[in-house]
Write an enzyme that holds these catalytic residues in place. Sequence first.
Site: not given
Length: 399
Positions: A295-296
Amino acid sequence: MTNNERLAGLLFPDIDKTPDYYENLFPQRNLKEGAKVTRFAPSPTGFLHFGNLFTCVTAYKTAKDSDGVFFVRVEDTDQKRKVDGAIDIMLQGLSVYGVQADEGVVAESKEIGEYGPYYQSQRKEIYQTYAKALVEQDLAYPCFCSAEELDEIRTAQENESTKGYWGKWAKCRNLTIDEIEQKLADGSTFTLRLKSPGSSEKKCFFDDMIKGKIEMPENVQDIVLLKSDGIPTYHFAHAVDDHLMRTTHVFRGDEWISSTPVHLQLFRVLGFKPPKYAHVAPIMKEENGGKRKLSKRKDPEAAVSYYIEQGFPQESVNEYIMTIANSNFEDWRRANKTEPIEKFPFSLKKMSVSGALFDMVKLTDVSKNVISTMTAQTVYNKTLEWAEQYNKRLAELFK
Ligand code: GLU
């Protein structure tokens, strides 16, 4: 003149070209038999996710191994999300890992190639030409529904198994030309919708290059092709652009699988040959015994810039990408210790269907092996180059 031709003229008074004009302007590419044309189509956010790099490396290698073309098209139809300098940041991230576009956007505001413009924001006239042709053939129509009316439809559909703007719910599907003319004269704005020829009884089949044979219900939704400002949706732009840019293989995230029936239908109504699809599963991460997407927001290692900042040699990251891309890569590497990675016979069929697992320990281990094959001079040069940017004190000590 038919009613549909009149309607098309009313909706698109400024469009004077026909699809034939663009078909001739962008002819089939003159490539050797079997050459594949692939692309990277980022929105200009400036953030290069490790998953983007992973997908790009596979798309790039597929093009290169077949003497094909890899190009970059910038999907900048959402001007609100545009970030200055984003393209250069993303392209530089790719180029560190050897992914260099042959064509398309090669630097901020710099395009090369005969199939452009490669910024979607500059292709409005092209989309509208194809949209106009669909109206002429009674395959698209203007929709004047307001946000409130669309909400009302949603509420009324509570017990309907297939929701959305389709069939009897598609209020604007059967407006007469006089009604439409009146609404336009009143200054009402419209979106352009596909008049979907799909049937809920029928199935759509396609053979994904990675996931294999897929069967899904046919699309019945009258999806929006052009928004009220005349800008295309992703679906319509994908069909028009990948056709006119003569893409043969579309590599993209597997979140688009559910939209593929829409895309195949669009290619059909537009009279285009559909591309082959390679839907790449997201890179996963192990957490508390389960798996989730890298996840960013949560994982610093989701950003390609992280590996550069941390000083992983480019060769290590490339080697690691192949390790998670193809399960037989490590065997190949053991048998071919000194071969350049480009020689590896990469295969889409051997890619993980459900998502490769990211493993920092493994990356570090791969990296250790890669570094151990380098000469002392190379390690010194690379370390100094890295330190000059990210650890000035260490760089001083080296001199
Ligand atoms: N701009 C789209 C995205 O970033 C591109 C998807 C595609 O490659 O077609 O998801």
